[in-house]
Design an enzyme around this catalytic site. Structure first.
Site, PDB file in Angstrom:
ATOM      1  N   GLY A 236       0.806  -1.217   0.000  1.00  4.73           N
ATOM      2  CA  GLY A 236       0.000   0.000   0.000  1.00  4.73           C
ATOM      3  C   GLY A 236       0.835   1.261   0.000  1.00  4.73           C
ATOM      4  CD  GLU A 254      -8.205  -1.849   5.240  1.00  7.19           C
ATOM      5  OE1 GLU A 254      -7.362  -2.207   6.103  1.00  7.19           O
ATOM      6  OE2 GLU A 254      -8.867  -2.651   4.578  1.00  7.19           O
ATOM      7  CB  CYS A 288      -6.694  -5.543   7.737  1.00  4.16           C
ATOM      8  SG  CYS A 288      -8.399  -5.092   7.383  1.00  4.16           S
TER       9      CYS A 288
END
Length: 511
Positions: A236, A254, A288
């Site tokens: 990310g 995210e 997550c």
């Protein structure tokens, strides 16, 4: 009948057609509980991504010209398909990513809820009317689609998260190029079949199966106006950096977390133990938002720890398709090796290991599942003041550190915030002042009170702060990432009058 039932490798969906793409290279989808190959898929290339982006770009103006309601109509067909096939598709989710069957079905239900919300939102008010300083002026905001949206999604929610990204993006008038996770291509294939069956115009939705190079091609391409990413912090951050170097492009990422649950001395211990077990071991710790740190007040530490350990030592690990299984396997052998390495790291860092189920007993592994990627809970005590990698780095597995705190809630929250991540966390307390202190001071994007540190309803934003993210690629907040706002001011008078007392008089040398 899904086309996956054929003997030929399964294909990409580009510009309304199933295509083998430019490469003959293939990859396999594996059942993590058995090790068996489920399906074989063509591996996408940069050329395939280029074809998909060309298709998405070429029809974007036509798609955005439709009304919100017309665009949403295509999604309503998908909503009903998801509802009617929840059991079937939930089982495929479980077979392909290994989470137990109730979670597999819940993944599909969550996808349906997201589609329902996005399609229903098409008939809700859009934009804002803002009072102007000048009585003769109207001020308001309008949104327009950004254009082409690239979606890169993870394996642990192979149906729900793609619809977090794509449902809103499409209803808002964008076209989509989607790169699903390489671990769950079968689920992605079925999602693509649903889009095909909906009759959505060619090129509006496109799917390219493959690995990181295909995802990178989406991120790098100037035709992509927004990137929606859910996955690891490492990837990310690369996505965000690449997008930041392209003016006018947006990314909503995210990412992961090293999430904590604070259990105060005023906690109800039944709630605390239940919430901690769910937070730690649901999806085998592969969410997550899973908690890898439990921060427990010294006054309740011993009782909580005794009760938590008893459950961790006996948590039902087994066939994820069985109704009485709580924890299935890890998704792949490479990930199992990573989790085992972190367990060994914790031992080497001198923690006090309380539960060690690295290697399950033979009788715990279901018949015919010897090649699955099995692991049990690993629980240890750690000093919250020690500089330990095992309490700071995301493991993404059932690897749980217990940390004792004394003093007030401020001390517990300080330990909670002592991480580079900031995705999710929870507070367990019967004292509303403690809950409110956590609410105001916990450095997270998702917070829970007297609940497990998992889950979110689809209309809520889902994302974190610090190393955990730079945006919310889901729910209502994803609208910000896939649309542009224009602030309009319209004068209803023949005279021009300016705000802030600015003079509208024009003077010349003759005045």
């Amino acid at each position: 009948m899904s086309q996956q039932a054929t003997d030929q490798p399964n294909r990409h969906y580009i510009n309304g057609e199933w295509t083998e793409g430019e490469s003959v290279e293939t990859f396999e989808s594996e059942n993590p509980a058995t090790g068996e190959t489920l399906r074989t898929f063509h591996r996408g290339t940069e050329a395939d991504v280029d074809d998909a982006l060309e298709a998405a770009d070429s029809v974007q103006e036509e798609w955005r010209a439709l009304s919100y309601i017309d665009r949403a109509e295509y999604l309503w067909d998908i909503y009903h398909d998801l509802r009617e096939r929840t059991g079937e598709l939930g089982e495929i989710v479980t077979k392909e990513c290994g989470k137990e069957i109730s979670e597999g079905k819940a993944d599909v239900v969550e996808a349906a809820h997201m589609v329902e919300w996005a399609a229903g939102n098409a008939r809700h008010p859009h934009g804002d009317v803002v009072p102007s300083e000048i009585a003769s002026k109207d001020a308001y905001m309008r949104r327009k689609p950004r254009g082409v949206v690239g979606c890169i999604t993870p394996w642990n929610f192979p149906v729900a998260i793609p619809f977090w990204h794509m449902a809103v993006a499409l209803v808002e008038g964008n076209t989509v190029v989607w790169k699903p996770a390489e671990q769950t291509p079968w689920c992605a294939e079925i999602v693509a079949e649903m889009f095909e069956a909906s009759g959505i115009p060619d090129g509006v939705f496109n799917m390219v199966q493959g690995f990181g190079d295909a995802g990178a091609a989406i991120v790098d391409d100037p035709r992509v106006d927004s990137v929606l990413f859910t996955g690891s912090a490492e990837v990310g951050q690369q996505v965000a950096q690449t997008v930041a170097e392209q003016p006018g492009k947006l990314a909503a990422c995210e990412m992961g977390g090293k999430n904590g649950v604070v259990i105060s001395d005023e906690a109800d211990l039944d709630t605390a133990v239940h919430s901690a077990v769910m937070s730690s071991f649901k999806t085998t710790g592969q969410r997550c938002v899973s908690s890898e740190r439990l921060i427990i007040h010294e006054d309740v530490y011993d009782e909580f720890t005794e009760r938590f350990i008893e459950i961790a030592e006996n948590i039902a690990v087994g066939d994820p398709l069985a109704e009485d299984t709580f924890m299935g396997p890890l998704v792949e052998e490479e990930h199992r090796e990573k989790v085992l390495e972190y367990n060994e790291l914790a031992r080497n860092e001198g923690v006090n290991v309380l539960v060690d189920r690295d290697e399950l007993d033979d009788e715990e592994i279901p018949d015919g599942h010897d090649d699955g990627h099995w692991i049990g809970p690993f629980v240890y005590e750690a000093d919250p003041d020690a500089d330990l990698r095992c309490t700071q780095e995301e493991v993404f597995g059932p690897h749980i550190g217990l940390m004792k705190y004394s003093g007030d809630i401020e001390d517990g929250v300080e330990i909670h915030n002592d991480t580079d991540y900031g995705l999710a966390g929870a507070i367990i307390s019967e004292n509303y002042r403690e809950i409110n202190y956590y609410r105001d001071n916990a450095e997270v994007g998702l917070a829970y009170g007297n609940l497990p540190c998992i889950g979110a309803e689809v209309h809520l934003p889902f994302g974190g702060v610090d190393k955990s993210g730079n945006g919310y690629p889901s729910g209502r907040e994803v609208i910000e990432a896939v649309t542009e706002r224009t602030a309009w001011t319209l004068n209803n008078s023949k005279d021009i009058e300016m705000a802030q007392g600015l003079s509208a008089d024009i003077t010349t040398e003759d005045d």
